[in-house]
Design a protein around this motif. Structure first.
Motif: not given
Length: 330
Positions: A4-8, A85, A88
């Motif tokens: 999970s990265v920035n909500g994705e 992103d 990130a």
């Protein structure tokens, strides 16, 4: 595996050859536009090099199967596909691999083809201290990088490109929305950034006389901080990654030009990148911010094991595995 990265929710495949235990060298490989990690893995042939040399191969997936690379938006399908992103994501992926004890933080490398190759260059320009070395296949430097690429250190980087590539032109191209440099000028750009002396040139052996291609190596050595830059030009090669191992090409590949079998991309990537070791994964910082003069990164030497252990203490998340054709697949 998912991250999970920035909500994705971001996905990647993890391939660990039998007998390889972490922390180990890791090569992260970025697919071309519209590929999946699975189709890229089958096409690229990196697993064979990983098994032969004892490194882990990781295949992340771009959001919408495209990478948010450093070209102007209209040149990288952003108007069609929504990239996530990706900077990130790749930073978080590196930290996960270190925290899980999979990656030796001193020996993490980044390669990619086509759209993935452009993304490799974005990371080299913005986060030069994150990976020990870089390899770009079937991609050249965006022309805007002549002003915008300011790596925090000398970047060891390799280019492999076919002279008859009809998708990403070897000679570069111009459009009203942006341009790319030629493959030779792309390599020279990094050679200038790295403070390299003039290049040497040599023809590589024509190991498969039936494939219609030959290969020429240009190499810039003696660069700042022990870096090197090289360009392998595949004469008559198309928009194809060279391979000497058996692969399962995508359906479109017969229309992309000749594929060289004089060299193998996996072997060449490892030959170039394995010569470099970087220090431990650094803490987050602003892209392009220079490293302090005392940073061990400027020495070009591998960090001590004690420092690597400290880097792995940042977080601990479980890793899963399964077996596939003698390779652990996650």
């Amino acid at each position: 595996m998912n991250l999970s990265v920035n909500g994705e929710a971001r996905r990647y495949l993890l391939m660990t050859p039998d007998g390889v235990a972490g922390p180990a060298p890791v090569v992260i490989a970025l697919h071309g536009a519209a590929q999946t990690p699975e189709s890229f893995r089958a096409y690229f042939g990196l697993d064979e090099a990983a098994a032969a040399h004892g490194f882990v191969a990781v295949y992340p997936e771009g959001e919408g199967r495209v990478w948010n690379d450093g070209r102007p938006a209209a040149m990288r399908l952003k108007l069609v596909l929504r990239p996530g992103d990706d900077v990130a994501f790749l930073v978080a992926l590196v930290r996960r691999l270190v925290a899980d004890g999979i990656a030796d933080p001193a020996r993490i490398y980044l390669t990619g083809i086509s759209n993935g190759g452009f993304m490799v260059q974005r990371m080299a320009c913005e986060f030069a201290d994150l990976f020990a070395a870089y390899s770009v296949i079937m991609a050249t430097a965006p022309a805007n990088y002549r002003e915008e690429c300011h790596p925090a250190r000398a970047v060891p980087i390799q280019f492999i490109h076919g002279t008859a590539d009809s998708v990403i032109s070897y000679n570069g191209f111009w459009t009203p929305v942006g341009a790319t440099l030629s493959a030779p000028d792309s390599a020279r750009l990094y050679a200038v950034l790295d403070g390299c002396p003039p290049a040497t040139r040599r023809e590589l052996p024509d190991l498969d006389t039936s494939d219609g291609t030959t290969a020429v190596l240009r190499r810039w050595e003696g660069c700042r901080d022990g870096a090197a830059v090289e360009l392998i030009s595949i004469e008559n090669g198309g928009h194809q990654s060279p391979a000497r191992v058996d692969t399962r090409p995508d359906l479109a590949t017969p229309f992309l030009g000749l594929r060289s079998r004089d060299i193998d991309a996996g072997e060449e990537v490892w030959r170039f990148m394995s010569a470099y070791g970087a220090p431990v994964v650094p803490p987050p910082r602003a892209a392009g911010k220079p490293l302090p003069p005392s940073s061990p990164l400027r020495s070009g030497k591998t960090a001590p094991k004690e420092a690597a252990k400290e880097a792995a203490k940042d977080a601990a998340k479980p890793a899963a595995s399964a077996d596939q054709r003698g390779i652990k697949t996650q």
